[in-house]
Design a protein around this motif. Structure first.
Motif, PDB file in Angstrom:
ATOM      1  N   MET A 106      38.402  43.254  21.456  1.00 27.61           N
ATOM      2  CA  MET A 106      39.747  43.393  21.966  1.00 27.61           C
ATOM      3  C   MET A 106      39.944  42.591  23.253  1.00 27.61           C
ATOM      4  O   MET A 106      40.728  41.683  23.284  1.00 27.61           O
ATOM      5  N   PHE A 107      39.212  42.934  24.296  1.00 29.12           N
ATOM      6  CA  PHE A 107      39.303  42.193  25.552  1.00 29.12           C
ATOM      7  C   PHE A 107      38.113  41.246  25.635  1.00 29.12           C
ATOM      8  O   PHE A 107      37.036  41.621  26.054  1.00 29.12           O
ATOM      9  N   LYS A 108      38.304  39.995  25.232  1.00 27.12           N
ATOM     10  CA  LYS A 108      37.205  39.029  25.199  1.00 27.12           C
ATOM     11  C   LYS A 108      37.000  38.331  26.533  1.00 27.12           C
ATOM     12  O   LYS A 108      35.889  37.995  26.893  1.00 27.12           O
ATOM     13  N   SER A 109      38.096  38.092  27.263  1.00 26.18           N
ATOM     14  CA  SER A 109      38.005  37.409  28.552  1.00 26.18           C
ATOM     15  C   SER A 109      38.840  38.183  29.559  1.00 26.18           C
ATOM     16  O   SER A 109      40.061  38.253  29.451  1.00 26.18           O
ATOM     17  N   ILE A 110      38.165  38.767  30.540  1.00 25.26           N
ATOM     18  CA  ILE A 110      38.810  39.670  31.495  1.00 25.26           C
ATOM     19  C   ILE A 110      38.911  38.998  32.855  1.00 25.26           C
ATOM     20  O   ILE A 110      37.898  38.586  33.424  1.00 25.26           O
ATOM     21  N   LEU A 111      40.129  38.903  33.373  1.00 22.29           N
ATOM     22  CA  LEU A 111      40.359  38.347  34.708  1.00 22.29           C
ATOM     23  C   LEU A 111      40.292  39.479  35.716  1.00 22.29           C
ATOM     24  O   LEU A 111      40.975  40.502  35.558  1.00 22.29           O
ATOM     25  N   VAL A 112      39.473  39.299  36.750  1.00 20.31           N
ATOM     26  CA  VAL A 112      39.290  40.326  37.774  1.00 20.31           C
ATOM     27  C   VAL A 112      39.597  39.726  39.146  1.00 20.31           C
ATOM     28  O   VAL A 112      38.759  39.053  39.740  1.00 20.31           O
ATOM     29  N   PRO A 113      40.808  39.964  39.654  1.00 17.29           N
ATOM     30  CA  PRO A 113      41.138  39.500  41.006  1.00 17.29           C
ATOM     31  C   PRO A 113      40.475  40.404  42.042  1.00 17.29           C
ATOM     32  O   PRO A 113      40.398  41.623  41.850  1.00 17.29           O
ATOM     33  N   THR A 114      40.014  39.813  43.131  1.00 19.89           N
ATOM     34  CA  THR A 114      39.427  40.607  44.208  1.00 19.89           C
ATOM     35  C   THR A 114      39.761  40.002  45.558  1.00 19.89           C
ATOM     36  O   THR A 114      39.814  38.786  45.709  1.00 19.89           O
ATOM     37  N   ASP A 115      39.999  40.891  46.512  1.00 21.40           N
ATOM     38  CA  ASP A 115      40.200  40.457  47.894  1.00 21.40           C
ATOM     39  C   ASP A 115      39.040  40.941  48.759  1.00 21.40           C
ATOM     40  O   ASP A 115      39.072  40.848  49.977  1.00 21.40           O
TER      41      ASP A 115
END
Length: 146
Positions: free
Chosen positions: A1-10
């Motif tokens: 389902m979620f093959k490529s996950i974008l994870v923003p971080t500060d």
């Protein structure tokens, strides 16, 4: 389902709470992680006629990228320890939400795992909620963590 996950971080503890769930979702779906942390570019006032401003832009931007690179490297290290691929990016922009949304298409991500401080009432209307802007503009589903 979620093959490529974008994870923003500060780099905040709140943002880092998304690391575990993103890594777990990627492991479950044989996917990968893309970490993004946006640096702020060099901004200076317009000089008046006859005034010279030394060129500090390159040095400033190198320094400004140092922390975002550290933030995404923490994510990459955690992902790699779990046997996952993790690509990282640290664009320099005055529009973090715009960079996050653009990264969805640039890296082919199909979901964003992002943190929110959970502002309520009038505080939600104040400028600065990058999560709110990502929710409004993202072409991919967004999972918000508090």
């Amino acid at each position: 389902m979620f093959k490529s996950i974008l994870v923003p971080t500060d780099g905040s503890p709140m943002a880092e709470k998304t690391f575990g769930p993103a890594i777990e979702a990627a492991k479950t779906n044989n996917g990968s992680i893309v970490g993004i942390s946006v640096a702020h570019p060099f901004v200076y006032p317009r000089p008046t006629e006859g005034t010279e401003i030394p060129n500090y832009k390159k040095k400033y931007e190198q320094d400004a990228l140092r922390l975002p690179k550290q933030h995404v490297q923490r994510l990459a290290k955690e992902a790699q320890q779990q046997g996952l691929q993790c690509e990282t990016t640290t664009p320099c922009s005055v529009d973090p939400a715009g960079e996050i949304v653009a990264a969805v298409e640039r890296f082919g991500c199909n979901v964003i795992f992002i943190a929110s401080h959970g502002r309520r009432c009038i505080n939600k209307l104040l400028p600065g909620s990058e999560t709110q802007r990502v929710l409004a503009d993202s072409p991919a589903p967004v999972l918000v963590f508090r």
